[in-house]
Scaffold this active site. Structure first.
Site, PDB file in Angstrom:
ATOM      1  CB  SER A 130      -0.913   0.029   1.223  1.00 48.64           C
ATOM      2  OG  SER A 130      -1.616   1.262   1.244  1.00 48.64           O
ATOM      3  CE  LYS A 184      -3.048  -2.454  -0.224  1.00 45.49           C
ATOM      4  NZ  LYS A 184      -3.877  -2.205  -1.324  1.00 45.49           N
ATOM      5  CG  HIS A 187      -4.860  -0.939   3.828  1.00 46.50           C
ATOM      6  ND1 HIS A 187      -5.153  -0.371   2.598  1.00 46.50           N
ATOM      7  CD2 HIS A 187      -4.018  -0.070   4.430  1.00 46.50           C
ATOM      8  CE1 HIS A 187      -4.512   0.767   2.482  1.00 46.50           C
ATOM      9  NE2 HIS A 187      -3.810   0.978   3.578  1.00 46.50           N
ATOM     10  CG  ASN A 188      -7.331  -1.675  -0.485  1.00 43.09           C
ATOM     11  OD1 ASN A 188      -6.317  -1.452   0.178  1.00 43.09           O
ATOM     12  ND2 ASN A 188      -7.307  -1.770  -1.792  1.00 43.09           N
ATOM     13  CD  GLU A 191      -7.648   2.891  -0.094  1.00 42.06           C
ATOM     14  OE1 GLU A 191      -6.556   2.422   0.263  1.00 42.06           O
ATOM     15  OE2 GLU A 191      -8.045   2.807  -1.270  1.00 42.06           O
TER      16      GLU A 191
HETATM   17  C1  6PG Z   1      -3.240   1.361  -1.642  1.00 42.07           C
HETATM   18  C2  6PG Z   1      -4.576   1.466  -2.348  1.00 42.07           C
HETATM   19  C3  6PG Z   1      -4.546   0.825  -3.686  1.00 42.07           C
HETATM   20  C4  6PG Z   1      -5.889   0.786  -4.389  1.00 42.07           C
HETATM   21  C5  6PG Z   1      -6.428   2.105  -4.769  1.00 42.07           C
HETATM   22  C6  6PG Z   1      -7.663   2.057  -5.662  1.00 42.07           C
HETATM   23  O1  6PG Z   1      -3.258   0.805  -0.560  1.00 42.07           O
HETATM   24  O2  6PG Z   1      -2.245   1.853  -2.157  1.00 42.07           O
HETATM   25  O3  6PG Z   1      -5.530   0.805  -1.587  1.00 42.07           O
HETATM   26  O4  6PG Z   1      -4.107  -0.503  -3.507  1.00 42.07           O
HETATM   27  O5  6PG Z   1      -5.740   0.078  -5.546  1.00 42.07           O
HETATM   28  O6  6PG Z   1      -6.708   2.846  -3.649  1.00 42.07           O
HETATM   29  O7  6PG Z   1      -8.678   1.259  -5.155  1.00 42.07           O
HETATM   30  P1  6PG Z   1     -10.155   1.378  -5.748  1.00 42.07           P
HETATM   31  O8  6PG Z   1     -10.021   1.444  -7.246  1.00 42.07           O
HETATM   32  O9  6PG Z   1     -10.903   0.163  -5.335  1.00 42.07           O
HETATM   33  O10 6PG Z   1     -10.698   2.640  -5.200  1.00 42.07           O
END
Ligand code: 6PG
Length: 474
Positions: A130, A184, A187-188, A191
């Site tokens: 990430s 991960k 984590h997302n 996010e």
């Molecule tokens: C990271 C992000 C990355 C992710 C983008 C787009 O940790 O660097 O999570 O891995 O791909 O944020 O994600 P989406 O297209 O699902 O918004």
């Protein structure tokens, strides 16, 4: 080639290129391969010129360049491309070689690949990385899982490449099989939750307070003193940016249709699979679905007209205070949901996750980094049986100080007809977990009424059924 390379990166799009440069900068010899040779050549002749980077035009040449056991990081698009790349690598590899999948692979794919490769003697590390393009270049947060011996042999490189905090490098072996990619994914999910919470606060500022984006900048900057959160920090920068063409705030000319690659949806689905509520994370996903239905929203909004009421008068000062408190609870709730999902997944899939380690490696480099991660480490360190971070003493105190603001904000803003999918979900999360009694006794009675599904009683053990209807008279 006299000296072989320490590691190879397969896939030289921007993330792959940046990772190569980061590894090289840390003192390693790196080989690189990309399916489209012109990309490799351009990279080798420009960004990687005069560096310890060795460009391969053929896959076999790439594999040959590597020290044994070979270490190959895949930086290709998640999904089928990963399988295709592995298939083409397999005839060229030897027992003991290591493949590190650095993409956002679905954890069940990682389980399958891990198992298939294990049978062939190839060691696999499903590894979340990430931090976006910047992180790949300057120090990402790295979440590896899978073959532990493979991790130990790559640990030095990964530690050198990762972001660093006072608590160490932002990388740790997380657990067997798909543990790294699962972490991960979550984590997302977090996010998605935090991004939606911030977006709804921005929406209130523009629709209710009628502030222009540059007028919001100092608010987010001020709030971020407490959070030190990357996502809040970039929000302030985004609001401050002007569109060079129209000279209006850039945010105003960006279409309100959000894309997504799937990791947020997988997290929400995993919540459903494991029976763990993740309402704020799910709200982040749902809000993106609503946003994507732009044409429908245009049609429906025209037909429905304004479905709002007058908002009670409130000073901007007072509203700012409520927004600050709401932001706090929304952010903490997103983390709480994700960490709780990880606890359940650790049991379900035998990952044996260490949430102190997870919170530590999220402390820097990654998209959800913030000052809160240190508090979570303390919370899990103090009580390894902690069922949810919302009741860790320090966090509980902070939630109690701020939840009133979120509650007031939701009741104040709702009449305005501004959707608060994540903010109201965050409030429901805290309220539902804080409710000793839910109305599920009614659900049980209804189930028993129409389907004789039985119910439990509050006053004695066992299962019970009531004849609710006199069926002979129906
Ligand atoms: C990271 C992000 C990355 C992710 C983008 C787009 O940790 O660097 O999570 O891995 O791909 O944020 O994600 P989406 O297209 O699902 O918004």
């Amino acid at each position: 080639m006299e000296q072989k390379c320490d590691i190879g990166v397969l896939g030289l799009a921007v993330m792959g290129q940046n990772l190569v440069l980061n590894i090289e900068q840390s003192g390693y010899r790196v080989a690189g391969y990309n399916r489209t040779t012109s990309v490799t050549e351009e990279f080798a002749s420009k960004r990687a010129q005069n560096k310890n980077f060795y460009a391969a035009r053929e896959l076999s040449e790439f594999v040959d360049m590597l020290k044994k056991p070979r270490k190959i990081i895949l930086m290709v698009k998640a999904g089928n491309p990963v399988d295709l790349v592995i298939e083409s690598l397999l005839p060229l590899l030897e027992e003991g070689d290591i493949i590190i999948d650095g993409g956002n692979s679905f954890f069940k794919d990682t389980d399958r690949r891990y198992e298939e490769l294990q049978k062939k003697g190839i060691r696999y590390l499903g590894t979340g990385i990430s931090g976006g393009e910047y992180g790949a270049l300057h120090g990402p947060s790295i979440m590896p899982g899978g073959d532990e011996s493979a991790y130990r042999e790559t640990e030095n490189i990964l530690q050198d490449v990762a972001a660093h905090t006072e608590n160490g490098p932002c990388v740790a072996y997380l657990g067997p099989r798909s543990a790294g990619h699962y972490v991960k994914m979550v984590h997302n999910g977090i996010e998605y939750g935090i991004m939606e919470i911030i977006s709804e606060i921005y929406d209130i500022l523009r629709k209710v307070s009628e502030l222009r984006p540059p007028e919001m900048v100092s608010l987010f900057e001020e709030w971020n003193k407490e959070h030190q959160a990357y996502l809040v920090e970039i929000t302030a920068e985004i609001l401050d940016r002007e569109d060079p063409e129209t000279k209006s705030p850039l945010i105003d000319v960006i279409l309100d249709r959000a894309k997504q690659k799937g990791t947020g949806k997988w997290s929400a689905r995993e919540g459903l699979n494991l029976g763990i509520p993740v309402p704020t994370i799910s709200a982040g996903v749902k809000a993106r679905f609503f946003s994507a239905l732009k044409d429908e929203r245009i049609t429906i909004s025209k037909k429905m007209g304004q479905v709002s009421e007058e908002v009670r008068e409130i000073s901007q000062h007072e509203l700012t205070e409520l927004l600050k408190e709401a932001l706090f609870v929304g952010i903490i709730t997103s983390y709480a949901e994700g960490l709780n999902l990880l606890q359940a997944a650790s049991d379900e899939y035998d990952y044996n996750l260490d949430l102190v380690a997870v919170s530590r490696i999220w402390e820097d480099g990654c998209i959800i980094r913030s000052a809160h991660l240190e508090k979570f480490q303390q919370a899990f360190n103090q009580n390894e049986d902690l069922i949810n971070i919302i009741i860790a003493p320090q966090i509980k105190k902070e939630i109690k100080e701020n939840i009133g603001g979120l509650r007031k904000l939701v009741s104040l803003i709702k009449p305005a007809g501004v959707p608060l999918i994540a903010l109201s979900s965050a409030l429901d999360y805290i309220d539902s977990f804080s409710a000793e009694k839910t109305p599920a006794n009614m659900i049980q009675a209804q189930r028993d009424y129409f389907g004789a599904h039985t119910y439990e009683r509050v006053d004695r053990e066992g299962t019970f059924h009531t004849e609710w209807q006199d069926i002979h008279n129906i």
